[in-house]
Design a protein around this motif. Structure first.
Motif, mmCIF file in Angstrom:
data_model
loop_
_atom_site.group_PDB
_atom_site.id
_atom_site.type_symbol
_atom_site.label_atom_id
_atom_site.label_comp_id
_atom_site.label_asym_id
_atom_site.label_seq_id
_atom_site.Cartn_x
_atom_site.Cartn_y
_atom_site.Cartn_z
ATOM 1 N N GLY A 69 0.804 -1.215 0.000
ATOM 2 C CA GLY A 69 0.000 0.000 0.000
ATOM 3 C C GLY A 69 0.837 1.264 0.000
ATOM 4 O O GLY A 69 0.293 2.365 -0.074
ATOM 5 N N LYS A 70 2.157 1.098 0.081
ATOM 6 C CA LYS A 70 3.088 2.233 0.075
ATOM 7 C C LYS A 70 3.757 2.264 -1.293
ATOM 8 O O LYS A 70 4.463 1.342 -1.668
ATOM 9 N N ALA A 160 -6.745 5.546 3.132
ATOM 10 C CA ALA A 160 -5.589 4.745 2.735
ATOM 11 C C ALA A 160 -5.239 3.722 3.798
ATOM 12 O O ALA A 160 -4.930 2.560 3.488
ATOM 13 N N THR A 161 -5.278 4.120 5.063
ATOM 14 C CA THR A 161 -4.989 3.184 6.142
ATOM 15 C C THR A 161 -6.065 2.107 6.225
ATOM 16 O O THR A 161 -5.760 0.924 6.431
ATOM 17 N N ALA A 162 -7.315 2.494 6.053
ATOM 18 C CA ALA A 162 -8.408 1.509 6.063
ATOM 19 C C ALA A 162 -8.222 0.489 4.944
ATOM 20 O O ALA A 162 -8.491 -0.713 5.125
ATOM 21 N N ALA A 163 -7.735 0.946 3.787
ATOM 22 C CA ALA A 163 -7.482 0.018 2.679
ATOM 23 C C ALA A 163 -6.353 -0.944 3.023
ATOM 24 O O ALA A 163 -6.439 -2.149 2.752
ATOM 25 N N ASP A 164 -5.278 -0.443 3.639
ATOM 26 C CA ASP A 164 -4.179 -1.317 4.064
ATOM 27 C C ASP A 164 -4.677 -2.388 5.020
ATOM 28 O O ASP A 164 -4.344 -3.575 4.887
ATOM 29 N N VAL A 165 -5.459 -1.954 5.991
ATOM 30 C CA VAL A 165 -6.005 -2.889 6.981
ATOM 31 C C VAL A 165 -6.886 -3.927 6.306
ATOM 32 O O VAL A 165 -6.776 -5.135 6.560
ATOM 33 N N LYS A 211 -1.146 9.344 15.484
ATOM 34 C CA LYS A 211 -1.873 8.535 16.462
ATOM 35 C C LYS A 211 -3.055 7.823 15.821
ATOM 36 O O LYS A 211 -3.366 6.674 16.145
ATOM 37 N N GLU A 212 -3.732 8.522 14.934
ATOM 38 C CA GLU A 212 -4.940 7.969 14.315
ATOM 39 C C GLU A 212 -4.613 6.742 13.470
ATOM 40 O O GLU A 212 -5.348 5.749 13.475
ATOM 41 N N GLU A 213 -3.507 6.794 12.748
ATOM 42 C CA GLU A 213 -3.096 5.649 11.936
ATOM 43 C C GLU A 213 -2.746 4.459 12.820
ATOM 44 O O GLU A 213 -3.132 3.315 12.535
ATOM 45 N N TYR A 214 -2.033 4.720 13.898
ATOM 46 C CA TYR A 214 -1.616 3.635 14.785
ATOM 47 C C TYR A 214 -2.831 2.925 15.396
ATOM 48 O O TYR A 214 -2.880 1.696 15.443
ATOM 49 N N ILE A 217 -4.757 0.574 13.053
ATOM 50 C CA ILE A 217 -4.103 -0.722 12.825
ATOM 51 C C ILE A 217 -4.319 -1.658 14.005
ATOM 52 O O ILE A 217 -4.689 -2.824 13.829
ATOM 53 N N THR A 218 -4.104 -1.177 15.230
ATOM 54 C CA THR A 218 -4.264 -2.060 16.393
ATOM 55 C C THR A 218 -5.734 -2.388 16.656
ATOM 56 O O THR A 218 -6.059 -3.488 17.094
ATOM 57 N N ASP A 219 -6.633 -1.434 16.389
ATOM 58 C CA ASP A 219 -8.063 -1.719 16.573
ATOM 59 C C ASP A 219 -8.528 -2.842 15.666
ATOM 60 O O ASP A 219 -9.508 -3.540 15.968
#
Length: 402
Positions: A69-70, A160-165, A211-214, A217-219
């Protein structure tokens, strides 16, 4: 029977189709944010499914998404782990001066600053090497230009982070643990700053944004790997060489930023990746692990990933042994046991020996064997997968002996 878990440090070689698709993408008006389409996202999703299955097949028990995704638009790219963050925050813009072409900066005792990337001490000590385009030290290119902080940093990378997850979660099997990488605040803040009054304010702004990205991912139940080469690599980017005391004070600010950013996250789901940079240079100006280990262990994480295979740092397994009393009882060590900086493929027995060193220090249940750093963008795809096969086989051999 004992089992040695295995993972990677993140980046894996992109497929030709993925590299070509990245190269074909256009930029938005800011000149560095890459556009995306449903077709492109479908291609990434398919590539992640394939790379997770391929990791599983060679014996990787904690797979990642290969950092697919990067964006990487060239088979050789040392900067994709960092450049992705430009796509996920507001407050950046392209300027004539950036982190790679800015003038050198000189440090003084009690007041150390990062100089330009081109003024790094390793580059100065081996100027002829770095100026020779044929020797393989300076190769490849990044997918985007490097911007400058010109306004308030805020997070905009939710989609983008939601897509990675989603891509990784869909690729994992039932009960399988996976991880995603994300840049740590201290490393993110190494872009040039033309907005914040102080370096500390700049780092804090990145801390608040990331913080929001981190948490996303953990959630999702995934392991968050915080990539922070700045902790060790910054030493080479300070000119002249500082005192260790000054450097530790400088580094503590970055550790504090990590701890603030991950406060409230499950410790066992957070891994810190420590390295001395991925470029294929001499590295004679790397700081020794013995000087920074106590400070790094102040990070409130559940795992620490670090280089332990390359010829500049392999001997430092003894530093971990000599300082075993400093290692928290719940900390998992993730040593690199195959390297990203050589085309030589490690023998499985050597891999096993490297794993056993750390198993004797903390026990095999607290060791996850890994790569030194990302293999994607650093070595050829065929070599990378041969190294991962050696990693998987070496872990199986070590498990029989510890």
């Amino acid at each position: 029977m004992t089992t040695i878990e295995t993972t990677t440090a993140g980046s894996l070689p992109r497929t030709k189709a993925l590299i070509e698709a990245n190269a074909a993408r256009t930029f938005e008006e800011d000149g560095f944010t890459l556009t995306s389409t449903p077709e492109y996202e479908a291609l990434v999703a398919e590539a992640v499914r394939d790379v997770v299955e391929r990791q599983r097949a060679v014996g990787i028990t904690q797979p990642g998404d290969g950092e697919f995704g990067k964006a990487m638009s060239s088979p050789v790219d040392y900067g994709a782990w960092w450049g992705y963050s430009f796509q996920r925050v507001d407050g950046l813009s392209l300027t004539e001066v950036n982190a790679f072409n800015e003038p050198p900066r000189r440090s003084e005792p009690g007041n150390i600053v990062l100089t330009s990337f081109l003024d790094r001490r390793d580059r100065q000590a081996f100027a002829e090497v770095y100026q020779d385009p044929e020797n393989g030290v300076e190769t490849g290119r990044t997918a985007t230009a490097f911007p400058t902080t010109t306004g308030p940093i805020s997070y905009r990378g939710q989609a983008a982070t939601a897509a990675d997850v989603r891509h990784l979660a869909d690729a994992l099997g039932e009960g399988e643990t996976g991880f995603l990488t994300a840049i740590a605040p201290g490393s993110a803040a190494r872009v040039r700053n033309d907005y914040y009054a102080t370096e500390l304010e700049h780092i804090r702004a990145w801390t608040d944004a990331l913080k929001e990205e981190y948490r996303a991912i953990t959630d999702a139940g995934l392991i968050l790997q915080l990539d922070d080469p700045s902790l060790a690599e910054n030493w080479d980017q300070i000119n002249p060489e500082p005192s260790v005391e000054d450097y530790l004070a400088f580094t503590q600010i970055r550790i504090d930023a990590i701890n603030e950013a991950i406060a409230g996250l499950p410790r066992e789901q957070v891994r810190l990746h420590l390295c001395w940079g991925s470029w294929h240079g001499p590295h004679t100006t790397d700081i020794e692990l013995k000087h920074i280990l106590r400070t790094v262990l102040g990070a409130k994480v559940g795992q620490i990933s670090f280089e332990a295979a390359n010829v500049r740092h392999e001997h430092e397994w003894a530093v971990w042994e000599e300082n075993s009393d400093l290692i928290p009882d719940d900390l998992v060590l993730v040593p690199g046991v195959v390297g990203h900086s050589t085309n030589l493929v490690e023998h499985p027995d050597l891999v096993a020996q490297r794993i056993e060193r750390f198993a004797r220090i903390v026990g095999p249940d607290r060791v996850i064997a890994a790569t030194d750093c990302g293999l994607g963008g650093r070595v050829h795809e065929q070599i990378a997968w041969a190294k991962l096969e050696a990693l998987g086989e070496g872990a199986r051999r070590a498990a029989k002996r510890v």
